[in-house]
Motif scaffolding. Sequence first.
Motif, PDB file in Angstrom:
ATOM      1  N   ASP A  34       9.466  49.842  42.672  1.00 50.49           N
ATOM      2  CA  ASP A  34       8.812  49.803  41.615  1.00 50.49           C
ATOM      3  C   ASP A  34       7.419  49.231  40.501  1.00 50.49           C
ATOM      4  O   ASP A  34       7.390  49.668  39.899  1.00 50.49           O
ATOM      5  N   ARG A  94       2.085  50.793  47.299  1.00 51.30           N
ATOM      6  CA  ARG A  94       2.249  52.049  47.167  1.00 51.30           C
ATOM      7  C   ARG A  94       3.183  52.790  48.208  1.00 51.30           C
ATOM      8  O   ARG A  94       3.412  54.085  47.658  1.00 51.30           O
ATOM      9  N   LYS A 142       4.679  56.459  45.951  1.00 52.94           N
ATOM     10  CA  LYS A 142       4.093  56.627  44.495  1.00 52.94           C
ATOM     11  C   LYS A 142       2.778  57.647  44.186  1.00 52.94           C
ATOM     12  O   LYS A 142       2.009  57.366  43.629  1.00 52.94           O
ATOM     13  N   ALA A 174       8.447  59.300  42.684  1.00 53.05           N
ATOM     14  CA  ALA A 174       8.809  58.399  43.665  1.00 53.05           C
ATOM     15  C   ALA A 174       9.880  59.709  44.658  1.00 53.05           C
ATOM     16  O   ALA A 174      10.798  60.390  43.794  1.00 53.05           O
TER      17      ALA A 174
END
Length: 156
Positions: A14, A19, A34, A39
């Motif tokens: 995070d 990505r 992401k 997620a």
Amino acid sequence: MEVTAIKDLMSQFDASSLREFSYKNGSEDLVFSKNESSALATIESASVAAPAVSATPTIAVAAAEEVAPVAAQATGQAEGEEVASPLVGVAYLSPGPDKSAFVSVGDSVKKGQTLMIIEAMKVMNEIPAPHDGMVTEILVANEDVVEFGQGLVRIK
């Protein structure tokens, strides 16, 4: 893999600019992304031997991140037909970082005129106006990740 190790990886993911992330170790698969509204991490373990029973336990951990709508509507929905995204990707409202936007609220548009670009797999896809009209609302911000069918703009 321990749940604490998964949580640690999630927090590092995070905080990063990645990505997507995937990790494989023997029979375990771990995937973070992401590219959706939340997620998702999944671990698949090897089958557990039991008398005539085979189980593949799955642990799913979802990060609770809701994306607030960009265009706050004080008096309800703006007038006009919503132009939906034809694909998943990143929306760009201008042809370049130092260029002006393709369209703004209040602009008149002609059928086929470029409203924005959606980048998918390093391909820039122009999103054309479906008909002549006036832009009443822009529903996404520059560089937002958009989903298939998500509203992009409204044209009256």
